[in-house]
Design a protein around this motif. Structure first.
Motif, PDB file in Angstrom:
ATOM      1  N   ARG A 116     -52.030  47.920 -36.345  1.00  0.00           N
ATOM      2  CA  ARG A 116     -51.549  47.466 -35.080  1.00  0.00           C
ATOM      3  C   ARG A 116     -52.650  46.266 -34.643  1.00  0.00           C
ATOM      4  NH1 ARG A 116     -48.239  46.431 -33.747  1.00  0.00           N
ATOM      5  NH2 ARG A 116     -48.396  46.739 -31.375  1.00  0.00           N
ATOM      6  N   VAL A 117     -53.694  46.210 -34.802  1.00  0.00           N
ATOM      7  CA  VAL A 117     -54.673  45.424 -34.197  1.00  0.00           C
ATOM      8  C   VAL A 117     -54.490  44.113 -34.991  1.00  0.00           C
ATOM      9  CG1 VAL A 117     -57.096  44.446 -34.392  1.00  0.00           C
ATOM     10  CG2 VAL A 117     -56.670  47.056 -33.841  1.00  0.00           C
ATOM     11  N   LEU A 118     -54.282  44.302 -36.315  1.00  0.00           N
ATOM     12  CA  LEU A 118     -53.911  43.177 -37.352  1.00  0.00           C
ATOM     13  C   LEU A 118     -52.624  42.410 -36.917  1.00  0.00           C
ATOM     14  CD1 LEU A 118     -54.979  44.336 -40.822  1.00  0.00           C
ATOM     15  CD2 LEU A 118     -56.370  42.954 -39.259  1.00  0.00           C
ATOM     16  N   GLU A 119     -51.760  43.342 -36.509  1.00  0.00           N
ATOM     17  CA  GLU A 119     -50.346  42.658 -36.200  1.00  0.00           C
ATOM     18  C   GLU A 119     -50.492  41.804 -34.915  1.00  0.00           C
ATOM     19  OE1 GLU A 119     -47.581  46.367 -38.306  1.00  0.00           O
ATOM     20  OE2 GLU A 119     -48.013  46.080 -36.115  1.00  0.00           O
ATOM     21  N   GLU A 120     -51.092  42.479 -33.784  1.00  0.00           N
ATOM     22  CA  GLU A 120     -51.223  41.826 -32.640  1.00  0.00           C
ATOM     23  C   GLU A 120     -51.964  40.695 -32.759  1.00  0.00           C
ATOM     24  OE1 GLU A 120     -49.849  42.551 -29.902  1.00  0.00           O
ATOM     25  OE2 GLU A 120     -49.062  44.603 -30.209  1.00  0.00           O
ATOM     26  N   PHE A 121     -53.357  40.710 -33.573  1.00  0.00           N
ATOM     27  CA  PHE A 121     -53.694  39.448 -33.599  1.00  0.00           C
ATOM     28  C   PHE A 121     -53.236  38.378 -34.384  1.00  0.00           C
ATOM     29  CE2 PHE A 121     -56.891  36.575 -35.661  1.00  0.00           C
ATOM     30  CZ  PHE A 121     -57.764  36.234 -34.955  1.00  0.00           C
ATOM     31  N   ASP A 122     -52.346  38.743 -35.466  1.00  0.00           N
ATOM     32  CA  ASP A 122     -51.596  37.653 -36.188  1.00  0.00           C
ATOM     33  C   ASP A 122     -50.677  37.194 -35.403  1.00  0.00           C
ATOM     34  OD1 ASP A 122     -50.876  36.323 -38.500  1.00  0.00           O
ATOM     35  OD2 ASP A 122     -49.031  37.788 -38.187  1.00  0.00           O
ATOM     36  N   GLU A 123     -49.896  37.773 -34.279  1.00  0.00           N
ATOM     37  CA  GLU A 123     -48.870  37.212 -33.599  1.00  0.00           C
ATOM     38  C   GLU A 123     -49.509  36.248 -32.351  1.00  0.00           C
ATOM     39  OE1 GLU A 123     -46.340  40.394 -31.950  1.00  0.00           O
ATOM     40  OE2 GLU A 123     -46.264  38.801 -29.759  1.00  0.00           O
ATOM     41  N   LEU A 124     -50.814  36.575 -31.810  1.00  0.00           N
ATOM     42  CA  LEU A 124     -51.666  35.972 -30.934  1.00  0.00           C
ATOM     43  C   LEU A 124     -51.890  34.741 -31.547  1.00  0.00           C
ATOM     44  CD1 LEU A 124     -53.324  38.852 -29.222  1.00  0.00           C
ATOM     45  CD2 LEU A 124     -51.578  37.310 -28.219  1.00  0.00           C
ATOM     46  N   ARG A 125     -52.555  34.616 -32.810  1.00  0.00           N
ATOM     47  CA  ARG A 125     -53.323  33.378 -33.287  1.00  0.00           C
ATOM     48  C   ARG A 125     -52.499  32.412 -33.271  1.00  0.00           C
ATOM     49  NH1 ARG A 125     -54.339  33.731 -39.550  1.00  0.00           N
ATOM     50  NH2 ARG A 125     -52.566  35.086 -40.405  1.00  0.00           N
ATOM     51  N   GLY A 126     -51.178  32.588 -33.669  1.00  0.00           N
ATOM     52  CA  GLY A 126     -50.127  31.498 -33.771  1.00  0.00           C
ATOM     53  C   GLY A 126     -50.079  30.420 -32.467  1.00  0.00           C
ATOM     54  N   GLU A 127     -50.477  31.127 -31.354  1.00  0.00           N
ATOM     55  CA  GLU A 127     -50.110  30.576 -30.065  1.00  0.00           C
ATOM     56  C   GLU A 127     -51.403  30.529 -29.194  1.00  0.00           C
ATOM     57  OE1 GLU A 127     -46.581  29.674 -27.076  1.00  0.00           O
ATOM     58  OE2 GLU A 127     -46.350  31.219 -28.444  1.00  0.00           O
ATOM     59  N   PRO A 128     -52.404  30.137 -29.406  1.00  0.00           N
ATOM     60  CA  PRO A 128     -54.068  30.368 -28.714  1.00  0.00           C
ATOM     61  C   PRO A 128     -53.654  30.134 -27.078  1.00  0.00           C
ATOM     62  CG  PRO A 128     -54.473  29.047 -30.696  1.00  0.00           C
ATOM     63  CD  PRO A 128     -52.877  29.284 -30.623  1.00  0.00           C
ATOM     64  N   ARG A 129     -53.130  29.445 -26.754  1.00  0.00           N
ATOM     65  CA  ARG A 129     -52.972  29.158 -25.250  1.00  0.00           C
ATOM     66  C   ARG A 129     -52.215  30.338 -24.668  1.00  0.00           C
ATOM     67  NH1 ARG A 129     -54.631  24.071 -23.650  1.00  0.00           N
ATOM     68  NH2 ARG A 129     -55.061  22.850 -25.361  1.00  0.00           N
ATOM     69  N   ALA A 130     -51.237  31.004 -25.371  1.00  0.00           N
ATOM     70  CA  ALA A 130     -50.524  32.178 -24.915  1.00  0.00           C
ATOM     71  C   ALA A 130     -51.388  33.272 -24.589  1.00  0.00           C
ATOM     72  CB  ALA A 130     -49.458  32.395 -25.771  1.00  0.00           C
ATOM     73  N   VAL A 131     -52.767  33.216 -25.064  1.00  0.00           N
ATOM     74  CA  VAL A 131     -53.675  34.518 -25.339  1.00  0.00           C
ATOM     75  C   VAL A 131     -54.314  34.600 -23.648  1.00  0.00           C
ATOM     76  CG1 VAL A 131     -55.754  35.216 -26.059  1.00  0.00           C
ATOM     77  CG2 VAL A 131     -54.336  34.082 -27.672  1.00  0.00           C
ATOM     78  N   ILE A 132     -54.048  33.603 -22.952  1.00  0.00           N
ATOM     79  CA  ILE A 132     -54.551  33.622 -21.821  1.00  0.00           C
ATOM     80  C   ILE A 132     -54.014  34.436 -20.843  1.00  0.00           C
ATOM     81  CG2 ILE A 132     -55.419  32.179 -19.701  1.00  0.00           C
ATOM     82  CD1 ILE A 132     -57.219  31.760 -22.004  1.00  0.00           C
ATOM     83  N   PRO A 133     -52.705  34.442 -20.573  1.00  0.00           N
ATOM     84  CA  PRO A 133     -51.882  35.248 -19.850  1.00  0.00           C
ATOM     85  C   PRO A 133     -52.120  36.953 -20.086  1.00  0.00           C
ATOM     86  CG  PRO A 133     -50.412  33.788 -20.718  1.00  0.00           C
ATOM     87  CD  PRO A 133     -51.935  33.173 -20.902  1.00  0.00           C
ATOM     88  N   ALA A 134     -51.944  37.076 -21.531  1.00  0.00           N
ATOM     89  CA  ALA A 134     -51.932  38.301 -22.196  1.00  0.00           C
ATOM     90  C   ALA A 134     -53.331  38.903 -21.966  1.00  0.00           C
ATOM     91  CB  ALA A 134     -51.928  38.385 -23.586  1.00  0.00           C
ATOM     92  N   TRP A 135     -54.313  38.178 -21.859  1.00  0.00           N
ATOM     93  CA  TRP A 135     -55.897  38.403 -21.612  1.00  0.00           C
ATOM     94  C   TRP A 135     -56.066  38.650 -20.067  1.00  0.00           C
ATOM     95  CZ3 TRP A 135     -59.990  37.631 -18.610  1.00  0.00           C
ATOM     96  CH2 TRP A 135     -61.332  37.966 -19.062  1.00  0.00           C
TER      97      TRP A 135
END
Ligand code: BT5
Length: 269
Positions: free
Chosen positions: A196-215
């Motif tokens: 699950r960690v790998l899947e979530e990271f893989d999804e997020l790494r493609g769009e680094p700016r989208a990490v901010i709202p998730a964070w």
């Protein structure tokens, strides 16, 4: 010896029963030209945190390092720390743990969540406090991101995640106030959790700016009073936001300070 770990993941997984440090191994793989490798260990004998601090890594944990080669400038590397924090937090929350992200690189559980039975339903408890007025949060996971690169593009990024999964708390340094997944919610299936960690990271790494709202969604730091020990000195104020690629914005009352690195303490509101 590395063996196939049997994960269905967008990474080649290399598993070690015991290794000095998965980050060190991932850096060696980077030197060999590899990419998209997940190095995983049951135990580390020389685990490291930031500033060369010791990271206690007994058997039962998820000690994991991801080697990636994103097409980004070095200045964007902090976004990968945030992505890892979001990935670990989502996986921990799925496992039933009330995990939150503490800037810059911690996943924590609030003390007040430990003993809900001791609270009446109308108590409003934001988090625990110790006698010094500091919020009591116990560390479930820490992240160490390392990278190498030129001025305009990273060559590689290694994102190390130390997750206290099924670790016996007696094997961890008590002064570090650790939390474990097994103590919070029962033993986890480490293979599924890691997947699950790998899947979530893989999804997020493609769009680094989208990490901010998730964070922001899972942050415990925002809206709290903080004291940040930065390389440029101490900053005290209200943590009001996080900006790409991972900058904490602190309102000191006089000004808004943008903090890019440091150790953060949560103070009494
Ligand atoms: C971190 O550093 O939190 C980053 C930890 C990264 C560990 C992973 S494991 C896989 C990969 N391989 C490595 O060798 N490292 C990465 P920092 O924010 O500097 O926090 C370090 C501090 O956390 C220590 O000084 C202790 O106080 C505390 N600590 C040590 N071990 C801990 C543990 N297992 N759980 C909770 N806290 C711990």
């Amino acid at each position: 010896v590395a063996v196939e770990y049997g994960l269905e993941a967008p990474f080649d997984v290399e598993y070690h029963e015991s290794i000095p440090s998965t980050n060190a191994r991932a850096r060696d793989l980077a030197d060999e030209g590899k990419s998209d490798v997940a190095v995983l260990a049951d135990e580390q004998t020389g685990g490291r945190g930031r500033l060369d601090r010791e990271w206690s890594s007994p058997s039962g944990g998820v000690w994991l390092s991801l080697l990636v080669r994103p097409d980004v400038p070095p200045a964007h590397a902090p976004a990968f720390t945030l992505a890892a924090a979001v990935a670990v937090t989502r996986a921990a929350r799925e496992a039933g743990v009330d995990a939150r992200i503490k800037w810059p690189n911690d996943v924590v559980v609030s003390e007040a969540n430990d003993s809900p039975s001791e609270r009446s339903s109308d108590d409003v408890v934001v988090s625990g406090e110790d006698s010094a007025g500091l919020a009591v949060e116990r560390k479930l996971a820490g992240i160490l991101t390392e990278m190498e690169g030129e001025a305009d593009r990273v060559s590689w990024v290694v994102v190390g995640m130390g997750i206290n999964a099924n670790v016996d708390p007696a094997d961890l340094p008590s002064e570090a106030r650790p939390a474990t997944l097994s103590a919070e919610a029962g033993a986890v299936d480490r293979r599924l959790f890691t997947q699950r960690v790998l899947e979530e990271f893989d999804e997020l790494r493609g769009e680094p700016r989208a990490v901010i709202p998730a964070w922001r969604e899972h942050a415990t730091t925002l809206g709290t009073r903080v004291r940040v020990d930065t390389p440029g000195g101490e900053v005290v104020g209200d943590a009001v936001d996080v900006e790409f690629p991972g900058t904490l914005v602190v309102d000191t009352g006089d000004e808004r300070v943008q903090v890019t690195a440091g150790d953060c303490e949560h103070l009494r509101p």
